[in-house]
Design an enzyme around this catalytic site. Structure first.
Site: not given
Lengths: 331, 154
Positions: A48-49, A285, A288-289
């Site tokens: 994800q980085g 903030k 991802g999900e």
């Protein structure tokens, strides 16, 4: 006949562990005498980085380049615990821990630099372009590496060791009141689909995805998270189902449990909405999900728009769509 | 059994077990661990290598079947500082997330461009469709292959 339709899906999502569960990230930082920096955190970068984000944060705080920051992560021998790579939490939670640790390491450096530059207060010192400068007087400056290595000879070390804890509370079971998550992520997506009324097959042609991530610390990575989320959302909406029989998974392999290939994924257009989150690093903030959540509703709504049937169980397989098309029309 | 094969341009002679797969000898005997085992049943493409110019799933090829053939793995492409155009394009487009599918993706793209330096979008997608990726949504991977095609052309 092939019919096209468009649908909108919206999502909000509480990031972090939530419900008052201790959501703690930690970081160690050292500024070295060549002006480079080490950042140690327990945060695992699974693609994800997050390590790139921490390097960017440390570089921004110290006026150096991200490639001068060595991020050491996820080694229980050496790194402090930062919790799991889950709950869309590292940019926000561990990012905040990194800022706090860098700020601590930087405080000693600024105080030393104030003396070296004959400035009355550390507040008057800034770090920019690999130099330590008196604010408003660019001529009064020294190379960062020179200041740190001189300080080292004077016996000074610039270290940081900090933690950040997300502030949430348990929900009161009587009243339903509380602050179970912080921060919340928001997103909405529009999907365009083509439904084949003879076969029930659905192709997702295009998804436009707008996500509020507070601040895009790394826009390329943010777009990557959105594209990946959409592909998983397409799978969730149209293909993927864990089939159970007496507690056993009947389709535990990629030949039976199908996930999207490149031929199943739509054209993707990502829109990054930067509405600053006051408690986040630079207003950032998590993303991802939440990126996969609106996709599912958008696709199901687009199917309805295309052929007028409402699918109420996932995945929306050709069989379910054909059955719905054969059934009584909802209008 | 004894086999002889060329791996990344180097002749190799190996004594292998009949049930060993090409994937096994690449990883365990030659220590070319850039080739990944994903599903082990020919579905995911993580173990893709190029054999005599064609991509194969190295989990579905017995070591004995590789006897007398030429195999290219990801280690046979570029090195740090002298990357293959496909590798460069993957980096420049940000086409990598966790990286597990990447060696197979790069080799599928290379095999396509060796066969046809000017593929259209559709042809690229079909050529890459045997390689699964769970992170990227394929978006950047497609852009990377298009970019590499442009550079191979120049």
């Amino acid at each position: 006949m092939k019919k096209r339709g468009r649908g909108l899906g919206c999502a909000w999502y509480g990031t972090g562990y939530g419900n008052g569960f201790p959501d703690v990230s930690s970081a160690f930082v050292e500024i070295h005498d060549d002006g480079s920096v080490s950042v140690l955190t327990g945060a695992i970068d699974v693609g994800q980085g997050s390590s790139t984000i921490f390097a960017q944060i440390a570089a921004e705080e110290l006026g150096i380049d991200a490639d001068e920051v060595t991020v050491i992560s996820g080694d229980t021998d050496t790194t402090p615990d930062s919790g799991t790579s889950a709950a869309t939490r590292h940019t926000y939670n561990t990012g905040n821990a990194v800022i706090k640790a860098v700020t601590q390491a930087k405080a000693g450096l600024l105080a030393y630099a104030a003396r070296a530059l004959h400035c009355t207060s550390a507040d008057g010192i800034e770090l920019k372009d690999h130099r330590v400068r008196v604010k408003g007087e660019p001529a009064r400056s020294l190379p960062l590496a020179e200041v740190v290595s001189q300080a080292r000879l004077d016996g000074e070390r610039f270290l940081g060791s900090e933690s950040y804890t997300a502030r949430t509370t348990r929900v009161n079971p009587e009243t339903g009141q509380g602050s179970p998550y912080w921060p919340y992520a928001f997103g909405c997506q529009v999907a365009e689909v083509e439904v084949d009324t003879e076969t029930g097959n659905v192709r997702v042609l295009k998804v436009v995805a707008a996500h509020d991530l507070g601040k895009a610390i790394n826009p390329l990575q943010a777009e990557g998270q959105i594209a990946g989320g959409i592909a998983q959302g397409v799978g969730f909406a149209l293909l993927e189902e864990v089939q159970l029989s007496e507690g056993q998974i009947k389709n535990p392999s990629l030949s039976q449990y199908l996930i999207p290939t490149v031929l199943d994924t739509p054209e993707i257009h990502a829109i990054l909405v930067e509405e600053p989150e006051e408690t986040g690093p630079y207003g950032a903030k998590g993303l991802g999900e939440p990126a996969m959540l609106p996709t599912i509703a958008a696709i199901v709504n687009a199917i309805d728009d295309a052929v007028g049937v409402r699918i109420t169980s996932l995945p929306a397989t050709p069989e379910k769509i054909l059955a719905a098309l054969a059934g009584p029309s909802k209008t | 059994m004894k086999i002889e094969l060329k791996v990344n341009g180097v002749d190799r002679r190996l004594e292998v077990e009949p049930e060993e797969r090409l994937l096994d000898i690449l990883r365990e005997r030659l220590h070319l661990t850039g080739t990944k085992e994903g599903c082990g049943e020919g579905e995911c493409g993580a173990c893709t290598v190029i054999m005599d110019g064609k991509t194969v799933n190295s989990c579905m090829v017995l070591a004995g079947q590789a006897d007398g053939h030429a195999v290219t793995t990801i280690e046979g492409l570029g090195k740090r500082g002298s990357l293959h155009p496909v590798q460069k394009a993957f980096l420049e487009e940000g086409a990598v997330q966790c990286g597990f599918c990447t060696p197979g993706m790069v080799l599928s793209a290379k095999a396509l461009l060796d066969r046809n330096p000017h593929p259209g979008k559709e042809e690229i997608a079909v050529a890459m469709s045997g390689n699964l990726c769970r992170c990227t949504g394929y978006d950047r991977i497609l852009k990377a292959v298009e970019r590499a095609a442009g550079e191979v052309e120049q």
